[in-house]
Design an enzyme around this catalytic site. Sequence first.
Site, PDB file in Angstrom:
ATOM      1  CD  GLU A   1      -2.872   1.249   0.269  1.00  8.97           C
ATOM      2  OE1 GLU A   1      -3.681   0.324   0.214  1.00  8.97           O
ATOM      3  OE2 GLU A   1      -2.891   2.214  -0.522  1.00  8.97           O
TER       4      GLU A   1
ATOM      5  CG  ASP B   1      -1.002   4.901  -0.939  1.00 12.07           C
ATOM      6  OD1 ASP B   1      -1.775   4.568  -1.856  1.00 12.07           O
ATOM      7  OD2 ASP B   1      -1.235   4.664   0.264  1.00 12.07           O
TER       8      ASP B   1
ATOM      9  CB  SER C   1      -5.447   1.122  -2.457  1.00  8.93           C
ATOM     10  OG  SER C   1      -5.772   0.958  -1.115  1.00  8.93           O
TER      11      SER C   1
ATOM     12  CB  ILE D   1     -18.067   5.511 -15.148  1.00  6.38           C
ATOM     13  CG1 ILE D   1     -16.732   6.253 -15.020  1.00  6.38           C
ATOM     14  CG2 ILE D   1     -17.859   4.011 -15.353  1.00  6.38           C
ATOM     15  CD1 ILE D   1     -15.860   6.237 -16.249  1.00  6.38           C
TER      16      ILE D   1
ATOM     17  N   GLY E   1     -24.718  10.238 -15.398  1.00  7.09           N
ATOM     18  CA  GLY E   1     -24.741  11.118 -14.222  1.00  7.09           C
ATOM     19  C   GLY E   1     -24.180  10.389 -13.017  1.00  7.09           C
TER      20      GLY E   1
ATOM     21  CG  ASP F   1     -22.810   5.651 -11.123  1.00  6.85           C
ATOM     22  OD1 ASP F   1     -21.919   5.054 -10.482  1.00  6.85           O
ATOM     23  OD2 ASP F   1     -22.605   6.141 -12.256  1.00  6.85           O
TER      24      ASP F   1
END
Length: 603
Positions: free
Chosen positions: A301, A305, A519, A562, A580, A582
Site C-alpha cells: 500500500e 501510494d 487504493s 462512467i 450522471g 451513481d
Amino acid sequence: MRLISLLGLPFVAALASAAAVPFKGCQHKVKESIHGPPRGWSKHTSAPKHHMLELKIALPQPKFPELEQHLWEVSDPSHSRYGAHLSKEETDALMAPHPESLDIVNEWLASYGLAEESLLRSSANDWVTIRVPVSLAEQMLDTTYSVYKHAETGESIVRTTSYSLPEILHDHVDLIQPTTMFARFKAFKSTLHWTNQAQAPVLSTSSGTITGPAGNQVDASCNSSITISCLKQLYNSVAYNTSATNGNKMGLTAYLDQYANNMDLQQFFQLENPSAYGSNYTFVSVNGGLNNQSYAAAGVEANLDTQFGFGLTWPTPGTFYSTAGEPPFDPDYFTPTDTNEPYSYWLDYVLSQPSLPQTISTSYGDDEQTVPFTYADRVCAGMAALGARGVSILFSSGDSGVGDGDPNPATQMCHSNDGLNVTKFLPAFPASCPYVTAVGATVNIPETAVSFSGGGFSNYFVRPAYQEVAVLEYLTKLAPGTYEGLYAPEGRAYPDVSAQGVNFSVVYQGQTIPVDGTSCSSPTFASFVSMLNDARLTAFKSPLGFLNPFLYSAGYSALNDITMGHNPGCGTEGFNATTGWDPVSGFGTPNFEKLLALVLSLP
Ligand SMILES: *[C@@H]1O[C@H](CO)[C@@H](O)[C@H](O)[C@H]1NC(C)=O
Ligand SMILES: *[C@@H]1O[C@H](CO)[C@@H](O)[C@H](O)[C@H]1NC(C)=O
Ligand SMILES: *[C@@H]1O[C@H](CO)[C@@H](O)[C@H](O)[C@H]1NC(C)=O
Ligand SMILES: *[C@@H]1O[C@H](CO)[C@@H](O)[C@H](O)[C@H]1NC(C)=O
Ligand SMILES: *[C@@H]1O[C@H](CO)[C@@H](O)[C@H](O)[C@H]1NC(C)=O
Ligand SMILES: *[C@@H]1O[C@H](CO)[C@@H](O)[C@H](O)[C@H]1NC(C)=O
Ligand SMILES: *[C@@H]1O[C@H](CO)[C@@H](O)[C@H](O)[C@H]1NC(C)=O
C-alpha cells in the site's frame, strides 16, 4: 481567542483532593454501548489489569455548526467567500470545547489523581489523552475490558462493549476510546493475482493506440496495465508540468506499519518517470510512526501510494505521514502495549500544524458500523476542519462493492451490528463522511466501474445539500422497492468520483507487480487534484479546498461519466453505473484539460 490549556496547576492540584466528593457520589450512567463485537471479533480472555490504555476523551465542540457554515461558504464557487480558507487559529477556536466542559472534565480526571501535567491535549483542546492501566480505566468508566481476537487475522485488541460515566459528565464528554471501537482500518488494496503468478512481467508490450476517455489516442497497453504515463494519457494531462516552487504540496498517509521503500520508489521512477529519479519526499512520523527501510518491511500500500501519488505530481514536493498503528498485542504473553485509533492521532497532528499540503489522499478504512457513531462523527468533524483550512481530502471508497469488508462477494455476510442482525449493505468509513471526497474504481477502456468499487449510502450521516439533486436523480432511476431496507436512501451517498483501479504496475521488493483496489484510485484522483491546485497557486488563486461543493455544482461536467459496471455484494448485484452520478463510480474520472479550464475560471 482560543482556549490555551489550563495551566493553573495549583488550582488543579487543589481540586485533586477536594473534587473526589462530587464524582464519587454521582451515579454512573451508560454513555455508550454496542450489541456485541462486529463480525470477526470474539471475546478471548479478560484484559490484563496492568495493560496500559491510551484513552482519548473527546469534549463537545459547541461551535461546530459555525465551522461547518464556514466550510460550506469557502468551498462553494458561487459564494463570495469562495477560497477564503480559515487559519489554524480560527479552526481551533471553532473546535474548542466550552470552558465549563474543560473544567468539569479536569476535575473528574483530578479526582483520580490525573493532574494537568499528565494530560495530553489537542491543539483545539477538544481531545484529552490519558495513559492509564486497565484497572483504573475500569473504575473510571465502570466497565470491564476484555481481550478480543479477530478470527481471520488473529489480531488482539483490548475493548469493552459498554462504558459509563458519572451523569454530570454526560453533556461534557462526547466519547472515550478505545472502548467500543472495533474498526481495523484496512488498506484498500489487493494483490491477489500477483501471489498466483509471482514475477510475471506486468509492463505490457502491446503496441498501437486506442481512443481514451478524453477522446485522444492512448497507448493500447493502458487497457491492461496502468503506469504513470497511462494515467497522464487517459486523464489528459500529458502537456501539463507542475511547479516545484509555487508552494503546492501533495500529502499521502500511511497506517498499520506500512513502510514506503525508497529503493523501490527509485526503481519505479527509473521505469515509469525517469525525470523524478533521485527525488525524495518529506517523511513525517505521527505518534511514533516508523520508517523501516528494510526491503522486507516494504508495504504494498505504501509503495503504491508514494510511487503513483508522488510519481504523477512530481516535482511537486511530497509529504508522507506515517502514523503508528496498533502494534501486535499478544494477550497470551500479557504484553503491555497501546491499542489506539490512528485517525484521531493523525488528525490531532495535522490540525496542530500551521501549514498543510493542499491535497491529501488516504487509502484506508473499514465498515462504518465497526466505528461507533460518536467516534465517526468526531473524525468526520476533523475532516471538515481540514476542508475549512483549504485542504482537499480524498479517501478510497472501499473494495467490497455494497458489501462488508470481505472482498469476496460470495462469502459476504452483511449483518447489521445494531442488535437486529438483519442483512444490510455495509458502507465504508471515512468514505461515508460528507466532508471528504470518496474515490471509486474503474477498469479498462472504455472505462467501466469495477465490481469491487465501494459505494452506497451512509447509515450515520445524512445526505448533504451539495449532493441532493444528483443523488435524487439517481434514486428516481431505481425501480420502486429496489433494495428496500438494505440501504438508507437519505444517507450521504458515495463515491463522489472515480479513477482507474486495476493492474497498477507497482515496484515491490524489486519486482514489478500488479495491484488492484480503490487504493489505486484515490492517490490517482488526488494527484490530478494536486495538479489543479498547482495551477491555481501559479495563477495566485486559493487552493480548491473541500472539493465536493465544486464537483457537484460544476466540476462534474469536466469528468468522464462512467455508465457501465455495477458493484455486487451481500448476495445482490449492487448498484449500476448510470448516466450522471451513481453509487459505483460517482461522477466519473478526471479530464484534466477540462478541469483545468474550469478551475482557472473560478475566482
Ligand atoms: C491484468 O494483468 C494481467 C496480467 O498481469 C492480465 O492477465 C489481465 O487481463 C489484466 N486485467 C485487466 C482487467 O486488464
Ligand atoms: C514540460 O516539460 C517538458 C520537459 O521539460 C518540456 O519539454 C515541455 O515543453 C514542458 N511543457 C510545458 C507546457 O511547459
Ligand atoms: C528519502 O527519504 C526517506 C524518508 O525521509 C529516507 O529514509 C531516505 O533515506 C531518503 N532517500 C534519499 C535517497 O535521500
Ligand atoms: C525492519 O523490518 C525488518 C523486516 O520486517 C525487521 O526484521 C527489522 O527488525 C525492522 N527494524 C526495525 C528497526 O524495526
Ligand atoms: C446473525 O444471523 C446469522 C444468520 O442469519 C448468524 O449466522 C449469526 O451468528 C448471527 N449473529 C449474531 C451476532 O447473532
Ligand atoms: C480493453 O479491454 C477490454 C477487456 O479485455 C475489451 O473488452 C475492450 O475491447 C478493450 N478496449 C479496446 C479499446 O480495445
Ligand atoms: C441494473 O441494470 C440491470 C440491467 O439493465 C437491471 O436488470 C437491474 O435491475 C439494475 N439494477 C439496479 C439496482 O438498478
